[in-house]
Scaffold this active site. Structure first.
Site, short mmCIF file in Angstrom:
data_model
loop_
_atom_site.label_atom_id
_atom_site.label_comp_id
_atom_site.label_asym_id
_atom_site.label_seq_id
_atom_site.Cartn_x
_atom_site.Cartn_y
_atom_site.Cartn_z
CE LYS A 152 -1.80 2.81 2.85
NZ LYS A 152 -1.75 4.00 1.98
CB THR A 207 6.76 7.86 16.00
OG1 THR A 207 8.11 7.79 15.52
CG2 THR A 207 6.68 7.22 17.37
CD GLU A 227 13.24 0.60 9.37
OE1 GLU A 227 13.73 1.60 9.93
OE2 GLU A 227 13.81 -0.49 9.30
CB CYS A 261 13.08 8.82 8.32
SG CYS A 261 13.95 7.75 7.19
CD GLU A 352 10.17 12.73 11.45
OE1 GLU A 352 9.02 12.32 11.73
OE2 GLU A 352 11.01 12.04 10.86
P1 NAD Z 1 2.31 8.34 7.87
O1 NAD Z 1 2.63 7.59 9.10
O2 NAD Z 1 1.28 9.38 7.91
O3 NAD Z 1 1.89 7.33 6.69
C1 NAD Z 1 2.69 6.23 6.31
C2 NAD Z 1 1.80 5.20 5.63
O4 NAD Z 1 0.88 4.68 6.59
C3 NAD Z 1 0.96 5.75 4.48
O5 NAD Z 1 0.89 4.78 3.45
C4 NAD Z 1 -0.41 5.92 5.13
O6 NAD Z 1 -1.46 5.84 4.21
C5 NAD Z 1 -0.44 4.74 6.08
N1 NAD Z 1 -1.37 4.88 7.22
C6 NAD Z 1 -1.88 6.02 7.75
N2 NAD Z 1 -2.72 5.71 8.78
C7 NAD Z 1 -2.72 4.37 8.90
C8 NAD Z 1 -3.35 3.45 9.79
N3 NAD Z 1 -4.17 3.87 10.75
N4 NAD Z 1 -3.12 2.14 9.64
C9 NAD Z 1 -2.27 1.68 8.67
N5 NAD Z 1 -1.65 2.49 7.79
C10 NAD Z 1 -1.86 3.83 7.91
O7 NAD Z 1 3.72 8.91 7.37
P2 NAD Z 1 4.01 9.87 6.14
O8 NAD Z 1 3.53 11.24 6.52
O9 NAD Z 1 3.55 9.25 4.87
O10 NAD Z 1 5.61 9.83 6.12
C11 NAD Z 1 6.39 10.61 6.94
C12 NAD Z 1 6.87 9.85 8.17
O11 NAD Z 1 7.54 8.65 7.76
C13 NAD Z 1 7.89 10.62 8.96
O12 NAD Z 1 7.62 10.51 10.33
C14 NAD Z 1 9.21 9.91 8.63
O13 NAD Z 1 10.21 10.05 9.59
C15 NAD Z 1 8.76 8.52 8.46
N6 NAD Z 1 9.75 7.77 7.68
C16 NAD Z 1 10.54 6.85 8.32
C17 NAD Z 1 11.52 6.16 7.60
C18 NAD Z 1 12.40 5.14 8.26
O14 NAD Z 1 12.97 4.31 7.55
N7 NAD Z 1 12.55 5.14 9.57
C19 NAD Z 1 11.68 6.40 6.24
C20 NAD Z 1 10.87 7.34 5.63
C21 NAD Z 1 9.89 8.02 6.37
#
Ligand code: NAD
Length: 450
Positions: A152, A207, A227, A261, A352
């Site tokens: 997804k 997170t 992650e 991230c 962040e």
């Molecule tokens: P997000 O957590 O909002 O979304 C990530 C994914 O989760 C999306 O596909 C979203 O549709 C899905 N999602 C949202 N709500 C959900 C739920 N209730 N259940 C299951 N899936 C759900 O994050 P974002 O805004 O897309 O990305 C930014 C974040 O990602 C930042 O915090 C960044 O640090 C983190 N990130 C971490 C890494 C790593 O490797 N540690 C890498 C890239 C990004």
């Protein structure tokens, strides 16, 4: 319908149907049906198919890079690097499949063997900042181990994953093995987390959502790899090569417009060199070329959305801004490179930002640097700049992070493990370590005594 935008122009690229719970269930059913045949493909042949996929990604490299650049607003040069890594990741796991084997363990009365068994259907949920790159880090080991997948992508950036699914079929990976489903996280993502036929969730994202994934997975004792976010420190000691450290530091925060991230968004600088370093840092930051992502010379594009720009902007309320760069005017979610002088307890240093805003923070000595670097709930990455090798190693061990670099700001390589500690998550991606997250160890004992 979902309207997919180009963040550099705010123009729509395409409209897509959004999947709901029923479509998610159908994707899981397809993946489940494909699992027995896929796990039975010999490892060498699975490797061959992954290698073909890697070659197709290379052949379609420019097309995929353009898709990613337009959809995520990232500079084309960066997008080319990311797609190059996608191909390398599939090549790596194509070669890793038959090196991920079990053991024989000496025991009394018989023979003891271990096998690496695939988990079944795995749900992969990824964010919008490195859409295909992060997908490949999960797809490579998941498919190599014999799992089938429902991927997804983030709602804002689904296009490269959809194209990859077509290339996977072209490579000969059977129908149903790699399913991509476009829909809201709170609907489709959540369904994957709760679905009883999904054995594991590989999640990259915030997170906050990671916490929900972990809670949701508990009901069916699903495996999870998380992650999550970061607030990494770039620690500049007085004995460092200040010119090199200052030239590199802006790219460690402003690459991908800070939507990374691993962004070293807390730049900790020893007091004895603080003023000199800040001058060098401002000069280097002013040199970053912000503008049209389609141009080869562009180093930073826009943010992903209007809403996100608002959030990033809120971090400057009451902040002591040391430098603010330029950004295009008009359409596009632009935000200039910004340096802020801060204390480690200020909001800009605690949370962040996920945008092009770096907090520059002074420290007194080695112990103070370690204390400040670790005074965060996150623990993803970090850097240490020093000419003293013993100190660099000491501080590397003392920093609470999954990935640390010395005299460098790089965190990610195809063959080395990547992941966080503390509230940046757990589990490791990339390298041979990732295979452990997509397989279970089965132990078989065969009695041989008559
Ligand atoms: P997000 O957590 O909002 O979304 C990530 C994914 O989760 C999306 O596909 C979203 O549709 C899905 N999602 C949202 N709500 C959900 C739920 N209730 N259940 C299951 N899936 C759900 O994050 P974002 O805004 O897309 O990305 C930014 C974040 O990602 C930042 O915090 C960044 O640090 C983190 N990130 C971490 C890494 C790593 O490797 N540690 C890498 C890239 C990004």
């Amino acid at each position: 319908m979902l309207t997919v935008l180009n963040p550099a122009t705010e123009e729509p690229i395409v409209q897509l149907e959004q999947a709901g719970v029923e479509e998610a269930d159908r994707a899981v059913a397809r993946a489940r049906a494909a699992f027995p045949a896929w796990r039975a493909v010999t490892p060498a042949d699975r490797g061959r198919l992954l290698r073909r996929l890697a070659s197709l990604v290379e052949e379609h490299g420019e097309e995929l890079s353009r898709i990613e650049s337009r959809n995520a607003g990232k500079p084309i040069t960066g997008a080319r690097g990311e797609i190059g890594m996608v191909a390398d990741v599939f090549h790596f796991y194509a070669g890793a499949v038959d090196k991920h084997h079990g053991e024989t363990i000496p025991v009394a009365g018989g023979v003891d063997l271990t096998f690496r068994e695939p988990l079944g259907v795995v749900g992969l949920i990824v964010p919008w900042n490195f859409p295909l790159n992060i997908s490949s880090w999960k797809l490579g080991p998941a498919l190599a181990c014999g799992n089938t997948v429902v991927l997804k992508p983030a709602e804002l950036t689904p296009l490269s994953a959809l194209r990859l699914a077509e290339l996977a079929l072209e490579a000969g990976i059977p129908e149903g093995v790699l399913n991509v489903i476009v829909g809201r996280g709170s609907v489709v993502g959540r369904r994957l987390v709760e679905h009883p036929d999904v054995a594991k969730i590989g999640f990259t994202g915030s997170t906050e959502v990671g916490r929900q994934v972990m809670e949701g997975a508990a009901a069916t004792i699903k495996r999870v790899t998380l992650e999550l976010g970061g607030k990494s420190a770039n620690v500049i000691f007085g004995d460092a090569d200040l010119e090199r450290a200052a030239a590199a530091a802006p790219y460690a925060v402003f690459d991908n417009a800070g939507q990374d991230c691993c962004a070293r968004s807390r730049i900790l600088v020893q007091k004895s060199v603080y003023d000199r370093f800040l001058d060098l840092l401002v000069e280097a930051t002013a040199g970053i070329k912000v503008g049209d992502p389609e141009l080869d010379e562009t180093e930073m594009g826009p943010l992903i959305s209007a809403e996100h720009r608002e959030t990033v902007g809120s971090f400057l309320d009451g902040a002591s801004v040391a430098f603010r760069g330029e950004a295009p005017e008009g359409a596009g979610f632009w935000f200039p490179c910004t340096l802020v002088e801060a204390g480690n307890d200020d909001r800009v240093a605690r949370e962040e930002v996920f945008g092009p805003v770096a907090a520059v923070i002074p420290f007194a000595d080695e112990a103070d640097a370690i204390r400040l670097a670790n005074a965060t709930p996150y623990g993803l990455s970090g850097s240490i700049w020093s000419r003293d090798g013993s100190r660099a190693l000491r501080v590397s061990r003392a920093i609470e992070a999954g990935v640390v670099s010395v005299n460098s700001n790089s965190s990610v390589r195809v063959s080395t493990p990547f992941g966080g500690v503390k509230q940046s998550g757990f589990g490791r991606e990339l390298g041979m370590h990732a295979l452990a997250g997509y397989s279970d160890v089965k132990n078989v004992y065969i009695a041989t005594e008559e």
